[in-house]
Enzyme design. Structure first.
Site, PDB file in Angstrom:
ATOM      1  N   THR A   1       0.865  -1.182   0.000  1.00  0.00           N
ATOM      2  CA  THR A   1       0.000   0.000   0.000  1.00  0.00           C
ATOM      3  C   THR A   1       0.897   1.226   0.000  1.00  0.00           C
ATOM      4  OG1 THR A   1      -1.725  -1.162   1.204  1.00  0.00           O
ATOM      5  CG2 THR A   1      -1.799   1.237   1.290  1.00  0.00           C
TER       6      THR A   1
ATOM      7  N   LYS B   1      -7.073   1.000  -3.579  1.00  0.00           N
ATOM      8  CA  LYS B   1      -6.719   0.425  -2.269  1.00  0.00           C
ATOM      9  C   LYS B   1      -6.835   1.488  -1.165  1.00  0.00           C
ATOM     10  CE  LYS B   1      -4.622  -1.908   1.069  1.00  0.00           C
ATOM     11  NZ  LYS B   1      -5.222  -2.997   1.820  1.00  0.00           N
TER      12      LYS B   1
ATOM     13  N   LYS C   1      -1.489   7.180   8.466  1.00  0.00           N
ATOM     14  CA  LYS C   1      -0.669   7.177   7.248  1.00  0.00           C
ATOM     15  C   LYS C   1      -1.539   6.961   6.008  1.00  0.00           C
ATOM     16  CE  LYS C   1       1.102   3.723   5.483  1.00  0.00           C
ATOM     17  NZ  LYS C   1       1.691   2.470   5.023  1.00  0.00           N
TER      18      LYS C   1
END
Lengths: 291, 291, 291, 291
Positions: free
Chosen positions: D94, D170, D239
């Site tokens: 990711t 994602k 994040k």
């Protein structure tokens, strides 16, 4: 002029005293009669009922909230029932736009005039005849009562022929004050966490781009964490933000900052801060920053 | 003093001219040399490279953004490489806290001093020596260069021994200005939709509780819908809000108003308004209200 | 059981029909009598007044909003005035927590029982007896009327002894649905602007982590921009979000997502979208992204 | 196929093991070699450097964050430097959209292919070959490597010819998960303060309109206040929200929910909750409600 004055709190006492000083006769009424005595010393007549205060040309009200104004105006023995046809009700309380609309309609139906004249200023300004009067109503009526505004305030702004617009302007002013508080709370949390002294920081702001009373007053309270005693309690802050949001919803106007402020006040109240000064929402920015 | 001055845009030209007027010698550098000529007319020496501007005691920079400051300071032939040990770099640009930290470290390693001295004020204030200087750095160094601040501004505020804190205060000031804009946009949409005249409304605000330059300037632009030409473009507004949010994130300080402002600027840019004055985010409140 | 049923809209018709199918007798009332005829075909008795529908053990209401429920229950000739002592009012409408409190108090004073039983499900689920019933009230009363819930729904959840808590759970469910809509609107604007096909994107979501009816239903509407005809109008969405925020304010619980949703619905209404499906708030994310 | 596999954490170990089980040869590399041994037991070859893992047709990476992926791919002795022309890098980490763009460009310049294939699913799903693979890249390349996706996941979705769009999808999925958490936190604070049992409440939600894994998983954690040990730490949540906001900013797409989530995570971190499960932002709703 013969003026009835209803509501002798911190604001109303000063306003009524200034009417007396300017030579008007005042019939003063207050729910708790002890406040009336002080005004009688200054030359007022004591009104023992709301109806007693409605025997002149004009009756002015300065009360705490919608409930008080509604009851005094529309209740049994209230102003609408007591004021002679042709009489004028000057409403200076901070009330909802919806109530202002209903009051105007009720007075019109009774052949009376209704003027909204909320004020900007704190009790000291009321005592010193330094208020700002935000007035709205039919021009002919406003012309008649403007001499009264001149003796309670330093300047009168006529905003609309619709009385409720004066209330909207007043509510928008309190909304803007609350945004000043929130923005200062966030900025002070930011620079404070980095090690800048909050008192010096506020001095910079108010010496440069933000030299308005709102920034000086609230910047100082927040930098020094002086939230007690409340100049204006958080519960009242929530009430005014809620009234602004309600008026905005009726007009289909989103106020994202108003929404954020409402959540801040709710959080402060939920955590026991309802009686603190409304600038205490700044403590939530501190808390969120882990300070 | 012998001063190098790098960056002769609308702000820097005025600042450098005032240094000359006060009797300092100035070696002026600008990427596009045509700006240098005007200053040479006033008595400056033309510097043909960054290194040329670094031969005195002090070099002052006033550049557009992080990239420009980073390249001029840390790049090949830049200030760190060119300034003699013991020399001082006064950085007046609005840059990120992160870059300010890196610059301070690089200068320290090279035996040079670094002072941050961003300013509040627009080009007219720069020309008139009426800026406010927000200074931070080692006290001994600040003492040496304060005479320079005195000739470009009307007042200097020392906020910290850490240079980056001056940048943080500057960014927080722009954040507060943006909250003023947003709050005025919402309030004007609200009262405007109810039929109150926006220009009169702003007059009320600035005559009473909000008598600060920020409210007068932006209230007028919004009430009159004067978003072109931009005094400060929306793209720059977004940049400064982003820098404030980044600095806040490093410190773990949430800024809910900053988040809301960021979304406003993004929406304005996505709809083609990037070159409008940053006060044009007020058009989004109008649009959301169906005006 | 002898059941009176008041409110034969899209939901109520199906619920009442299922009561008949299960062998209960039903006296059906609707403001517009034409809906009653259809039910009489299925074996119901026509009630010509609210009072006519209150002659059995139980009366169930399924009405549009607070005003309708208040008038039918507390108005002259209403349920409180007509239902015999010991009778039970089952309220299935989505109403405010504040009204639910007042209804419970009025019924208690009249020696009647009050149970709240709002439902999750759309008209097709009502017709198919597949509703979910959220019930709250005194355990003994609930036990008596649970057989009725069993024939209108697929499952009953008892959440509290306080009837208003069933309304709160119902409102919170609609709040959660609205957050699903908003989050899908933002995510689809994001990936859509990057060039990902919205229909395929929703397929990914509902095939993986978000395999709930809420995501399938609203993802499809948003990806295909099918906002007409409205399954649930934006005006009703605003109403339910407002009721959730009001209930939350009484409890002093901030709901930041609720605040954001309220602003979204206001913006949609201000721009003429009140009659669109409530999922049309997703168009605001598109608009803000310049799509 | 000959596959190099880099990154043997909780996710990568399971993925690489499934490649082996399906008959592919795997050269396994991990920064800390102890993880490699376990895979060698299953038939893998140990790669002692990144370059060692780049000797086959394909190298797949599954690493923690942008820094790790950037260093392994673009650093000295990295994948771009080591993979033969015509080789393919499958990136399943990711990462940010910006890094994905840079990696694609670097591989293209080196005559190599780059495919993004991030996955939805937790470590148990990786072990059980039940991941969902979100793939993007040139069609011809995707066709070649799809057999690999088939053995690590239960289904593959091809979203775009641009690899970075798979990363965007994602990130948008994690954004949607975070909105589920926040909405549940607010709803549970609301009904919980009114006296409804949180565990029963979540049962109602997941039995009715919200029967998706996301609601079951996070509803349970929040209702039972099980924030330790973290399945996915709040620091990682911040994040990913930050990466979604950055990608959205590049596209000029405002994400108001994303902004709100960012502030929540910052507040949680500032108050010491960075190592809790990311669903612990629900504690902030509780706190704001005075619970």
């Amino acid at each position: 002029m013969h003026v009835g004055f209803i509501g002798l709190g911190n604001m109303g006492s000063g306003m009524a005293a200034n009417l007396l000083k300017a030579g008007h006769t005042v019939a003063a009424y207050n729910r708790s009669a002890v406040k009336v005595d002080a005004l009688v010393q200054l030359g007022a007549t004591a009104a023992h009922t709301v109806a007693d205060a409605c025997r002149g040309d004009v009756v002015q009200t300065m009360l705490a909230d919608d409930d008080a104004v509604e009851s005094v105006t529309l209740g049994p023995g209230g102003i609408v029932a007591s004021l002679p046809p042709g009489g004028t009700h000057i409403s200076s309380s901070t009330v909802s736009v919806a109530l202002a609309r209903r009051l105007a309609a009720a007075h019109a139906e009774a052949g009376q005039s209704y003027v909204a004249a909320p004020v900007f200023g704190r009790p000291e300004a009321a005592a010193a005849a330094k208020l700002f009067v935000i007035a709205a109503g039919a021009p002919a009526v406003l012309e008649r009562v403007t001499p009264l505004f001149d003796v309670i305030g330093q300047r009168t702004f006529v905003v609309s022929e619709q009385p409720y617009n004066a209330n909207l302007v007043k509510l928008s002013g309190n909304f803007l004050l609350a945004t000043v508080i929130e923005s200062l709370g966030e900025a002070i949390a930011l620079v404070g966490k980095a090690g800048v002294d909050p008192v010096s920081y506020v001095d910079i702001l108010t010496s440069t781009l933000f030299s308005a009373p709102a920034y000086a007053t609230y910047g100082d309270l927040i930098a020094r964490k002086r939230y007690e005693p409340a100049g204006f309690a958080a519960t009242l802050g929530l009430k005014d933000v809620r009234l602004a949001l309600q008026a905005a919803e009726e007009l289909a106007v989103p106020l994202p900052l108003g929404s954020l402020l409402r959540d801040r006040f709710l959080s402060l109240l939920a955590n026991g801060g309802g009686q603190l000064d409304w600038s205490a929402i700044a403590t939530l920015s501190e808390r969120d920053a882990g300070l």
